[in-house]
Motif scaffolding. Structure first.
Motif, PDB file in Angstrom:
ATOM      1  N   ILE A   2       0.852  -1.196   0.000  1.00 17.45           N
ATOM      2  CA  ILE A   2       0.000   0.000   0.000  1.00 17.45           C
ATOM      3  C   ILE A   2       0.885   1.242   0.000  1.00 17.45           C
ATOM      4  O   ILE A   2       1.540   1.547   0.989  1.00 17.45           O
ATOM      5  CB  ILE A   2      -0.945   0.021   1.224  1.00 17.45           C
ATOM      6  CG1 ILE A   2      -1.723  -1.296   1.339  1.00 17.45           C
ATOM      7  CG2 ILE A   2      -1.877   1.231   1.142  1.00 17.45           C
ATOM      8  CD1 ILE A   2      -2.514  -1.692   0.107  1.00 17.45           C
ATOM      9  N   LYS A   3       0.891   1.943  -1.123  1.00 15.09           N
ATOM     10  CA  LYS A   3       1.698   3.154  -1.261  1.00 15.09           C
ATOM     11  C   LYS A   3       0.756   4.323  -1.533  1.00 15.09           C
ATOM     12  O   LYS A   3       0.199   4.445  -2.631  1.00 15.09           O
ATOM     13  CB  LYS A   3       2.693   2.994  -2.400  1.00 15.09           C
ATOM     14  CG  LYS A   3       3.700   1.881  -2.172  1.00 15.09           C
ATOM     15  CD  LYS A   3       4.596   1.691  -3.372  1.00 15.09           C
ATOM     16  CE  LYS A   3       5.496   0.496  -3.149  1.00 15.09           C
ATOM     17  NZ  LYS A   3       6.176   0.077  -4.376  1.00 15.09           N
ATOM     18  N   VAL A   4       0.578   5.174  -0.530  1.00 18.71           N
ATOM     19  CA  VAL A   4      -0.335   6.314  -0.618  1.00 18.71           C
ATOM     20  C   VAL A   4       0.374   7.494  -1.272  1.00 18.71           C
ATOM     21  O   VAL A   4       1.467   7.874  -0.856  1.00 18.71           O
ATOM     22  CB  VAL A   4      -0.841   6.712   0.789  1.00 18.71           C
ATOM     23  CG1 VAL A   4      -1.742   7.942   0.702  1.00 18.71           C
ATOM     24  CG2 VAL A   4      -1.572   5.555   1.449  1.00 18.71           C
ATOM     25  N   ARG A   5      -0.258   8.069  -2.292  1.00 23.70           N
ATOM     26  CA  ARG A   5       0.272   9.285  -2.919  1.00 23.70           C
ATOM     27  C   ARG A   5      -0.305  10.529  -2.272  1.00 23.70           C
ATOM     28  O   ARG A   5       0.389  11.508  -2.038  1.00 23.70           O
ATOM     29  CB  ARG A   5      -0.014   9.301  -4.424  1.00 23.70           C
ATOM     30  CG  ARG A   5       0.502  10.592  -5.101  1.00 23.70           C
ATOM     31  CD  ARG A   5       0.519  10.515  -6.605  1.00 23.70           C
ATOM     32  NE  ARG A   5      -0.784  10.525  -7.222  1.00 23.70           N
ATOM     33  CZ  ARG A   5      -1.449  11.623  -7.573  1.00 23.70           C
ATOM     34  NH1 ARG A   5      -0.956  12.822  -7.329  1.00 23.70           N
ATOM     35  NH2 ARG A   5      -2.636  11.536  -8.162  1.00 23.70           N
ATOM     36  N   LYS A   6      -1.604  10.502  -1.972  1.00 24.06           N
ATOM     37  CA  LYS A   6      -2.225  11.672  -1.352  1.00 24.06           C
ATOM     38  C   LYS A   6      -3.524  11.277  -0.677  1.00 24.06           C
ATOM     39  O   LYS A   6      -4.125  10.255  -0.991  1.00 24.06           O
ATOM     40  CB  LYS A   6      -2.464  12.799  -2.349  1.00 24.06           C
ATOM     41  CG  LYS A   6      -3.455  12.497  -3.437  1.00 24.06           C
ATOM     42  CD  LYS A   6      -3.896  13.716  -4.252  1.00 24.06           C
ATOM     43  CE  LYS A   6      -2.822  14.657  -4.646  1.00 24.06           C
ATOM     44  NZ  LYS A   6      -3.304  15.851  -5.352  1.00 24.06           N
ATOM     45  N   VAL A   7      -3.950  12.127   0.247  1.00 22.11           N
ATOM     46  CA  VAL A   7      -5.224  11.962   0.941  1.00 22.11           C
ATOM     47  C   VAL A   7      -5.947  13.301   0.878  1.00 22.11           C
ATOM     48  O   VAL A   7      -5.350  14.347   1.156  1.00 22.11           O
ATOM     49  CB  VAL A   7      -5.024  11.534   2.417  1.00 22.11           C
ATOM     50  CG1 VAL A   7      -6.354  11.500   3.157  1.00 22.11           C
ATOM     51  CG2 VAL A   7      -4.329  10.178   2.488  1.00 22.11           C
ATOM     52  N   HIS A  36      -1.147   3.620  -5.131  1.00 18.09           N
ATOM     53  CA  HIS A  36      -0.649   2.880  -6.290  1.00 18.09           C
ATOM     54  C   HIS A  36      -1.422   1.565  -6.414  1.00 18.09           C
ATOM     55  O   HIS A  36      -1.694   0.903  -5.418  1.00 18.09           O
ATOM     56  CB  HIS A  36       0.845   2.588  -6.118  1.00 18.09           C
ATOM     57  CG  HIS A  36       1.402   1.705  -7.187  1.00 18.09           C
ATOM     58  ND1 HIS A  36       1.577   2.122  -8.487  1.00 18.09           N
ATOM     59  CD2 HIS A  36       1.784   0.405  -7.152  1.00 18.09           C
ATOM     60  CE1 HIS A  36       2.056   1.130  -9.193  1.00 18.09           C
ATOM     61  NE2 HIS A  36       2.198   0.073  -8.422  1.00 18.09           N
ATOM     62  N   ASN A  37      -1.789   1.198  -7.631  1.00 22.95           N
ATOM     63  CA  ASN A  37      -2.456  -0.076  -7.887  1.00 22.95           C
ATOM     64  C   ASN A  37      -1.405  -1.097  -8.340  1.00 22.95           C
ATOM     65  O   ASN A  37      -0.941  -1.044  -9.481  1.00 22.95           O
ATOM     66  CB  ASN A  37      -3.524   0.090  -8.969  1.00 22.95           C
ATOM     67  CG  ASN A  37      -4.269  -1.197  -9.258  1.00 22.95           C
ATOM     68  OD1 ASN A  37      -3.923  -2.263  -8.745  1.00 22.95           O
ATOM     69  ND2 ASN A  37      -5.297  -1.104 -10.083  1.00 22.95           N
ATOM     70  N   PRO A  38      -1.020  -2.031  -7.459  1.00 23.81           N
ATOM     71  CA  PRO A  38       0.018  -2.992  -7.823  1.00 23.81           C
ATOM     72  C   PRO A  38      -0.409  -3.972  -8.917  1.00 23.81           C
ATOM     73  O   PRO A  38       0.434  -4.663  -9.485  1.00 23.81           O
ATOM     74  CB  PRO A  38       0.303  -3.718  -6.509  1.00 23.81           C
ATOM     75  CG  PRO A  38      -0.951  -3.593  -5.722  1.00 23.81           C
ATOM     76  CD  PRO A  38      -1.530  -2.260  -6.106  1.00 23.81           C
ATOM     77  N   ASP A 159      -2.393   4.042 -13.133  1.00 25.10           N
ATOM     78  CA  ASP A 159      -1.916   2.968 -12.249  1.00 25.10           C
ATOM     79  C   ASP A 159      -2.264   3.210 -10.783  1.00 25.10           C
ATOM     80  O   ASP A 159      -1.553   2.780  -9.887  1.00 25.10           O
ATOM     81  CB  ASP A 159      -0.398   2.790 -12.404  1.00 25.10           C
ATOM     82  CG  ASP A 159       0.390   4.008 -11.949  1.00 25.10           C
ATOM     83  OD1 ASP A 159      -0.205   5.099 -11.750  1.00 25.10           O
ATOM     84  OD2 ASP A 159       1.619   3.879 -11.775  1.00 25.10           O
ATOM     85  N   GLU A 160      -3.384   3.907 -10.550  1.00 22.11           N
ATOM     86  CA  GLU A 160      -3.779   4.229  -9.174  1.00 22.11           C
ATOM     87  C   GLU A 160      -5.201   3.770  -8.868  1.00 22.11           C
ATOM     88  O   GLU A 160      -5.994   3.472  -9.766  1.00 22.11           O
ATOM     89  CB  GLU A 160      -3.687   5.739  -8.933  1.00 22.11           C
ATOM     90  CG  GLU A 160      -2.278   6.269  -8.912  1.00 22.11           C
ATOM     91  CD  GLU A 160      -2.216   7.759  -8.647  1.00 22.11           C
ATOM     92  OE1 GLU A 160      -1.221   8.195  -8.058  1.00 22.11           O
ATOM     93  OE2 GLU A 160      -3.160   8.506  -9.037  1.00 22.11           O
TER      94      GLU A 160
END
Length: 192
Positions: A2-7, A36-38, A159-160
């Motif tokens: 789970i890699k969060v770019r923004k909230v 990110h969508n793995p 890809d998110e």
């Protein structure tokens, strides 16, 4: 995983809808986590590991939303969840949010009984989605049927994933279309 770019968190107060001013405004809030969508760009048969990995994010988002709304969890009366999947993903990737998003809110709100309504779609940056809302303890309470429109200007990228939680503090302002009232909830099955 789970890699969060923004909230993005938003809170809105509604005082009236053209009728009398409410004694207490309806507060609605949303929180969106763009991650990110793995699985983007490929078909992966077993995507369930991500569902488990999303549980901490769901709980963190639910807590963030209640804090932003500046109310006690006991004040929340309505909820919903949803997802926007970037173009290189598939709708099923958005469905991974069902358990982590729903159970996080139910746990935080004191084991709410009603199913958490949901919506999901595939779209690009700026896509908006209407997240359905129902009462937290009885899905048939008409006064709480509504939706909250949510979107992020630059998300989701291809890809998110954008995972969403919404909550409200009460019924629609000026609700008056009858049906089961919140005060009449029996709380036996999450429906009535």
């Amino acid at each position: 995983m789970i890699k969060v770019r923004k909230v993005l968190t938003a809170v809105e107060d509604t005082y009236h809808e053209g009728g009398p001013i409410a004694d207490k405004p309806l507060r609605q809030g949303s929180v969106v986590a763009v991650i990110h969508n793995p699985y983007a760009g490929q078909y992966v048969e077993d995507i369930l590991p991500m569902m488990e990995a999303l549980k901490p994010l769901g709980l963190e988002m639910a807590r963030t939303l209640v804090r932003a709304m500046d109310v006690a969890p006991s004040v929340i009366e309505g909820y919903g969840k949803g997802a926007i999947v970037g173009a290189d993903g598939e709708l099923e990737h958005g469905a991974l949010w069902h358990a982590p998003g729903g159970y996080a809110m139910r746990e935080l709100l004191g084991n709410a009984k009603a199913i958490v309504p949901s919506a999901k779609k595939v779209g690009g940056p700026g896509t908006r989605i209407d997240i359905p809302v129902t009462h937290i303890n009885a899905s048939y309470v008409r006064s709480h049927f509504t939706s909250i429109e949510v979107g992020v200007t630059d998300a989701p990228r291809a890809d998110e994933l954008a995972f969403i939680l919404v909550m409200t503090t009460g019924p629609r302002i000026h609700a008056r279309v009858g049906g089961l009232k919140a005060s009449e909830i029996k709380g036996e099955d999450g429906l009535r």
